[in-house]
Each structure stands twice: as structure tokens, then as C-alpha cells.
Enzyme design. Sequence first.
Site, mmCIF file in Angstrom:
data_model
loop_
_atom_site.group_PDB
_atom_site.id
_atom_site.type_symbol
_atom_site.label_atom_id
_atom_site.label_comp_id
_atom_site.label_asym_id
_atom_site.label_seq_id
_atom_site.Cartn_x
_atom_site.Cartn_y
_atom_site.Cartn_z
ATOM 1 C CB SER A 7 -0.913 0.032 1.435
ATOM 2 O OG SER A 7 -1.402 1.240 1.414
ATOM 3 C CG HIS A 32 -4.008 -1.621 -1.288
ATOM 4 N ND1 HIS A 32 -4.948 -2.512 -1.553
ATOM 5 C CD2 HIS A 32 -4.531 -0.810 -0.315
ATOM 6 C CE1 HIS A 32 -5.843 -2.021 -0.683
ATOM 7 N NE2 HIS A 32 -5.595 -1.113 0.011
ATOM 8 C CG ASP A 34 -5.154 2.557 0.861
ATOM 9 O OD1 ASP A 34 -6.024 1.653 0.963
ATOM 10 O OD2 ASP A 34 -4.025 2.391 1.252
ATOM 11 C CG MET A 36 -8.268 7.210 2.459
ATOM 12 S SD MET A 36 -7.287 7.507 3.999
ATOM 13 C CE MET A 36 -6.467 5.835 4.061
ATOM 14 C CG HIS A 65 -9.010 0.175 -0.176
ATOM 15 N ND1 HIS A 65 -8.762 0.107 1.143
ATOM 16 C CD2 HIS A 65 -10.744 0.118 0.048
ATOM 17 C CE1 HIS A 65 -9.626 -0.164 1.950
ATOM 18 N NE2 HIS A 65 -10.910 -0.022 1.389
ATOM 19 C CG MET A 67 -11.183 3.485 2.416
ATOM 20 S SD MET A 67 -9.760 3.368 3.069
ATOM 21 C CE MET A 67 -8.784 3.616 1.741
ATOM 22 C CG MET A 136 -11.546 -2.740 5.462
ATOM 23 S SD MET A 136 -10.018 -2.330 4.556
ATOM 24 C CE MET A 136 -8.953 -1.361 5.766
ATOM 25 C CG ASP A 174 -5.998 -2.709 3.625
ATOM 26 O OD1 ASP A 174 -5.120 -2.353 3.951
ATOM 27 O OD2 ASP A 174 -6.713 -1.844 2.683
HETATM 28 C C1 DX5 Z 1 -6.200 1.835 5.625
HETATM 29 C C2 DX5 Z 1 -5.777 1.462 4.537
HETATM 30 C C3 DX5 Z 1 -4.808 0.485 4.289
HETATM 31 C C4 DX5 Z 1 -3.597 1.107 4.952
HETATM 32 C C5 DX5 Z 1 -2.798 -0.504 5.365
HETATM 33 O O1 DX5 Z 1 -7.370 2.537 5.495
HETATM 34 O O2 DX5 Z 1 -6.870 0.985 3.708
HETATM 35 O O3 DX5 Z 1 -4.432 0.041 2.982
HETATM 36 O O4 DX5 Z 1 -2.629 1.494 3.956
HETATM 37 O O5 DX5 Z 1 -1.655 0.105 6.051
HETATM 38 P P1 DX5 Z 1 -0.981 -0.648 7.267
HETATM 39 O O6 DX5 Z 1 -0.382 -2.174 6.458
HETATM 40 O O7 DX5 Z 1 0.257 0.248 7.612
HETATM 41 O O8 DX5 Z 1 -1.824 -1.084 8.247
HETATM 42 ZN ZN ZN Z 2 -6.477 0.018 1.853
#
Ligand code: DX5
Ligand code: ZN
Length: 217
Positions: A7, A32, A34, A36, A65, A67, A136, A174
Site C-alpha cells: 500500500s 494497493h 488507497d 480517501m 481501494h 474509501m 478490513m 488490509d
Molecule cells: C487503511 C488502508 C490501508 C493501509 C494499510 O485504511 O486501507 O491500505 O494503507 O496500512 P498498514 O499496512 O500500515 O496497516
Molecule cells: Zn487499503
Amino acid sequence: MNILSPSILAADFKNLGQQIADVDSAGAQYLHIDVMDGMFVPSISFGMPVIESIRSATDMVFDVHLMIMDPIRYVEEFARIGSDIITFHQEAADDPQAVIDKIHSFGKKAGIAIKPGTPVSVLIPYLDKVEMILVMTVEPGFGGQKLIPETIDKVREVRSMLGDRNLTTDIQVDGGINDANVMTVVGAGANVIVAGSAVFKGDAMGNASKFLKTMGN
Ligand code: DX5
Ligand code: ZN
């Protein structure tokens, strides 16, 4: 074979190109990404311009991903800029099937995600409709959190729900995954492993190689 999806949320953004090259050459298959929106989760990460700009840096599978609230609004744009898998949250969509159909209409793979507090039963209508299920293992929103142990049982339940239907759909986990607990989630039935901090903090290439070795690749 298990898949590692580092990620980039945990990457060093001033060296993002190099960080991606490092995990790519270590053999990580997915990247990956993310996204947000500050609404579905409290934080804001990055969006289209970043994804578009790194698309030419690697052939890795872009595992996006989302969010974000009401994800259907942005499916077309995320498909256009080079996402390969688009995963959205069940909790954020009024009509998850419509989101899945829209993702598929652009020839992309669809993933559906649930937060730690969401029961696995909400996934039942979509089990045979998606290419990936994301369970998650932390509350979405931030990297660097500790895995919530109860979520491992959810992975096991999803794998058995899939098995009952003769489905071999990918299960992604994740949040809080590291070299020490990765085999526990794999043992529960996950096969697509996201890791942010555990890969990008320190030597990304070395960390990714170690992960892949631990996972038996
Ligand atoms: C959290 C994200 C993850 C995050 C994971 O909301 O969806 O993908 O980057 O990070 P680690 O592996 O550090 O928990
Ligand atoms: Zn993620």
C-alpha cells in the site's frame, strides 16, 4: 500463489517512483492504492492525478481501494486512468450491485469491502458477483494500526461461505499485516495481502521480498 499488494499510503511520496520500482522488482504483484475522501473516512489521501501519473511507472496490477461515499460517481474515472481492480465499500454504496455492474462495464475487476464492524452476511448477495472480497483488518482511514484479531474469524467465515458455493474468489486483507502475522491471515483463507507500513517503512525491496518468501512465493 498468494499475492502481495504493497500500500503506497505508507510510501515516501518524494520518492514514489523509486518506491514503486523497488516493490515491483521484489516481485510484488499488485500495488494497493488507497483513495480517501474525508467523508467515508476522516482522512484525505490522494486521487486521480497521482494514479494517472504513476500508471506509466509499472505494469503491476493497480488495486484501487476506494474509501469514498457513493463510489459509483467515480467508477468511470478510476477505470479510465488505469485501475485494474476497483474495490468499494458496501457501507458507502446505496446499490452495491449497480457499482459492481458499472466496474465490469469498463472491463475492470470488482471488489467489495467491509469494515471490521460490518457482518459478513451483507456480502451474501455479491459473493458470486465480484472478483475480490476485502475484509478490513483495521478501521479504514489510516495506515500503521494494529490488526483487530476478531477480523480473522471473519476471513474464515467468508472463505467458508465461498467454499459452500464452490467459489474460489480472492479474499484480500488490509490493515496491520506484517511478516509475523501474515501466515495467520493466509491460514484463515486470505490470498491477497495488503501491507503498508510493514513494506514501506525501511527497506521496501527487502521488506517485500521477505513478505513474499514468508508467504511461500
Ligand atoms: C487503511 C488502508 C490501508 C493501509 C494499510 O485504511 O486501507 O491500505 O494503507 O496500512 P498498514 O499496512 O500500515 O496497516
Ligand atoms: Zn487499503
